[in-house]
Design an enzyme around this catalytic site. Structure first.
Site, PDB file in Angstrom:
ATOM      1  CG  ASP A   1      -5.040 -10.000   3.293  1.00 56.39           C
ATOM      2  OD1 ASP A   1      -4.766 -10.523   2.188  1.00 56.39           O
ATOM      3  OD2 ASP A   1      -4.744  -8.822   3.575  1.00 56.39           O
TER       4      ASP A   1
ATOM      5  CG  HIS B   1      -6.577  -5.373   1.570  1.00 54.73           C
ATOM      6  ND1 HIS B   1      -6.048  -6.239   2.515  1.00 54.73           N
ATOM      7  CD2 HIS B   1      -7.790  -4.991   2.035  1.00 54.73           C
ATOM      8  CE1 HIS B   1      -6.913  -6.360   3.524  1.00 54.73           C
ATOM      9  NE2 HIS B   1      -7.980  -5.615   3.257  1.00 54.73           N
TER      10      HIS B   1
ATOM     11  CG  ASP C   1      -2.837  -8.487   0.618  1.00 55.83           C
ATOM     12  OD1 ASP C   1      -2.161  -8.797   1.604  1.00 55.83           O
ATOM     13  OD2 ASP C   1      -3.839  -7.737   0.675  1.00 55.83           O
TER      14      ASP C   1
ATOM     15  CG  HIS D   1      -1.994  -1.012   1.196  1.00 54.91           C
ATOM     16  ND1 HIS D   1      -2.855  -1.171   0.131  1.00 54.91           N
ATOM     17  CD2 HIS D   1      -2.328  -1.977   2.105  1.00 54.91           C
ATOM     18  CE1 HIS D   1      -3.681  -2.186   0.386  1.00 54.91           C
ATOM     19  NE2 HIS D   1      -3.373  -2.694   1.563  1.00 54.91           N
TER      20      HIS D   1
HETATM   21 ZN   LIG Z   1      -4.159  -7.205   2.571  1.00 54.42          ZN
END
Ligand SMILES: [Zn+2]
Length: 308
Positions: free
Chosen positions: A245, A164, A162, A125
């Site tokens: 995740d 996200h 992931d 991120h």
């Molecule tokens: Zn994540």
């Protein structure tokens, strides 16, 4: 296969405070899982500290200074509402960068077939000039740029499973045709980027998943979109933003993957890497917040990387 496993006590020094999902226990639970007898042949590596020069391959010096100056002498400081730094964060962050660059060195010089870096803080991120989403230095992006500059590789692929979207990695390479960034992620969800229309210069592939999707949809989308694109791109090195995740037990998302799905994607990425670049893979830990699911998923991922 010769598989390297990077870990270091410094990663535990990054203290995000009580109740924060991105905690040191994540790495402790992975370390315990990898003590099992089947990991006897795993080569354990203690990484060097990374350098400012390595970090500045992606981040301007002003960003490094912003992070450094925010690190408190004691207690904690919030870089944003969920990105926390503590006195040990600088060491952990620099050590994480050192791990991914060392893994690139070892894999590209043929000292190992592949590597898994059990590092924290995570990175995908972190945008070149912005810390966010538990991340302040984008480890996988730094690894890609390090491999490009030091080994003059023409094409590097980053596959991010992931749950996200790796907005930071996408931002770092949005205009860079030599780096393919392919991500699967739940939408809508944090950070809100990752629409299929975000294609960069044709080098960005975003594959949204919907809440409730299982391994069936996950495998379909990889088989239809990401894996063919990866084979067509013919990378000289495959980097993986390995977040766990998307597991069904993870508290931060609602995708229903199980350990078997992480085995499948690992195997498929290895097949691609075998056909394109002699199997060269460096896998870098991102998210995964249920301690048991994280440990068992990483165990499956690493065990698969070790297979002959
Ligand atoms: Zn994540």
């Amino acid at each position: 296969m010769t598989t390297l496993y990077y870990s270091h006590p410094d990663f535990l020094l990054h203290d995000t405070g009580p109740g924060h999902p991105e905690c040191a226990d994540r790495l402790r639970s992975i370390a315990i899982a990898l003590e099992a007898p089947e990991f006897l042949n795993l080569i354990r590596v203690s990484p060097p500290l990374g350098t400012e020069q390595q970090i500045s391959l992606i981040h301007p010096l002003s960003h490094i200074e912003t992070v450094r100056s925010a690190i408190p002498k004691q207690g904690k400081h919030n870089l944003d509402h969920d990105t926390v730094v503590s006195p040990g964060s600088e060491k952990a962050g620099f050590r994480a960068v050192g791990a991914v660059c060392d893994a690139v060195d070892k894999v590209l010089t043929g000292q190992a077939d592949n590597a898994f870096c059990a590092i924290r803080p995570p990175g995908h991120h972190a945008e070149p000039d912005l810390a966010m989403g538990f991340c302040f230095f984008n480890n996988v992006a730094i690894a890609a740029e390090y491999a490009r500059r030091h080994y003059h590789l023409e094409r590097i692929a980053i596959v991010d499973f992931d749950v996200h979207h790796g907005n930071g990695t996408q931002a770092a390479f949005y205009n860079q045709p030599n780096v393919l960034y392919a991500s699967s992620h739940q939408m809508p969800n944090y950070p809100g980027t990752g629409y299929p229309a975000e294609t960069g210069v044709g080098n960005i592939i975003n594959v949204p998943l919907a809440a409730g999707d299982t391994g069936v949809e996950f495998r379909q989308k990889y088989s239809a979109i990401i894996l063919p694109a990866l084979r067509k791109f013919k990378p000289d090195l495959v980097l993986v933003s390995a977040g766990f995740d998307a597991h069904k037990d993870d508290p931060l998302a609602s995708i229903m993957l199980v350990e078997d799905d992480f085995q499948w994607i690992t195997q498929e990425l290895m097949r691609c890497a075998d056909s394109c670049c002699g199997g060269r893979i460096v896998s870098v830990l991102e998210g995964g917040y249920n301690l048991n699911a994280l440990a068992s998923s990483v165990a499956v991922h690493v065990k698969t990387l070790m297979w002959v």
